[in-house]
Design an enzyme around this catalytic site. Structure first.
Site: not given
Ligand code: BDR
Ligand code: CA
Length: 325
Positions: A243
């Site tokens: 992400h």
């Molecule tokens: C986001 O939540 C975290 O677990 C990841 O680092 C990312 O920033 C994705 O939903």
């Protein structure tokens, strides 16, 4: 080439590690510092991880500032992979980098004020809960003038059911902070799950990190191999998203993405807390003031991330230790 002056506000976090390494390998991005927030893991572990990532990149000139240890109002939640804690030395080699004395919120205030004076506002890539940024904006509203944009990995409009049936993690972990930032009048780019789920990385891609990316690439290989994000039931094909790196890619190659303008809001209480909603058709809100990134070129993003990580392999011969190697 335009150069973005950037603060990365982060809660490392495996995909945060990829985003930070990508930014530090990219000449289009001038990383002013990392500000750390509790999120995926407790603050102390997140700060230690940020320091290791900076050490790994060879950019120990980039300061790491620890910030908020928890959300503004709600009870604290950690990431699904909270058990990661501080990255072990078997996964990411230790470094001598330590957090700076200055609090992350003070650093954001100081840098944005300097940017205002210089007439050159900065970008904040927000890849964790938005607590530090909200605190800076509440305590010192003039900070907004020094911010060109907040590029926020967070939210979900159709791809729900990630952390809760209604919410994405970064927003769920501190919905009040997200609402403050989204309503602050600062220009916000929202990079939701709907878009980040479109690029899925598989073991084959992680192997390329290891083969081409020197110690940094090996660390990413170790982290992604250990903390598998694939979910074939959900995505219908192998692989998992990275992400946070999409925020950096958006700055470097905006042509890889499609976006729409909308007013965006956050549900802050109740069972649906952390839910984000967007008024794409201006049914209720009159000002579509956020940019919501809706689509991406999967191959373009994957190749860009691999290419940037491979720069670590070109800078110095890989000597890294791989898991099981
Ligand atoms: C986001 O939540 C975290 O677990 C990841 O680092 C990312 O920033 C994705 O939903
Ligand atoms: Ca994150």
């Amino acid at each position: 080439m335009s150069i973005h002056k950037v603060i990365i506000d982060t809660d490392p976090g495996v995909d945060d590690a990829a985003a930070i390494l990508m930014a530090l390998a990219s000449p289009e991005i001038d990383v002013l510092g990392l500000t750390v927030v509790a999120g995926n893991v407790p603050l102390e572990d997140a700060a230690a991880n940020a320091c290791k990532i900076v050490g790994l990149s060879g950019r120990s000139d980039v300061p790491v500032h620890a910030g908020a240890p928890g959300p503004l109002v709600r009870d604290q939640v950690f990431g699904k992979y909270a058990r990661i804690g501080a990255f072990g030395d078997d996964l990411v080699a230790g470094s001598g980098v330590r957090p700076a004395d200055e609090h992350a919120v003070h650093f954001i205030v100081r840098k944005t004020r300097e940017a205002t004076e210089a007439g050159d506002p900065i970008t904040i890539c927000a890849i964790g809960p938005l607590t530090n940024i909200a605190l800076a904006l509440i305590q010192h509203p003039d900070v907004a003038r020094g911010i060109r944009q907040v590029v926020s990995m967070g939210g979900a409009f159709t791809a729900l059911g990630h952390r809760t049936p209604w919410a994405e993690f970064n927003i769920y972990a501190d919905p009040h902070a997200a609402e403050i930032v989204y309503r602050s009048g600062v220009s916000v780019v929202v990079m939701p799950l709907d878009m980040t789920f479109q690029a899925l990385f598989t073991q084959k891609h992680f192997e390329r990190f290891a083969e081409e990316g020197g110690q940094a690439g090996a660390a990413l290989f170790n982290l992604f191999s250990r903390f598998d994000r694939s979910d074939i039931d959900r995505f219908g094909r192998p692989g998992g998203p990275i992400h946070d790196a999409t925020t950096i890619a958006w700055l470097i190659r905006p042509d890889l993405f499609k976006s729409r303008k909308a007013a965006v809001g956050v549900q802050v209480t109740g069972l649906t807390k952390g839910h984000t909603y967007a008024d794409f058709h201006q049914k209720i809100a009159h000002v579509a003031d956020a940019t919501v990134v809706t689509d991406m070129d999967e191959a373009g993003f994957i190749n860009l991330l691999i290419e940037r990580i491979s720069r670590y392999g070109r800078a110095a011969p890989p000597e890294a230790k791989l898991l099981g190697g």
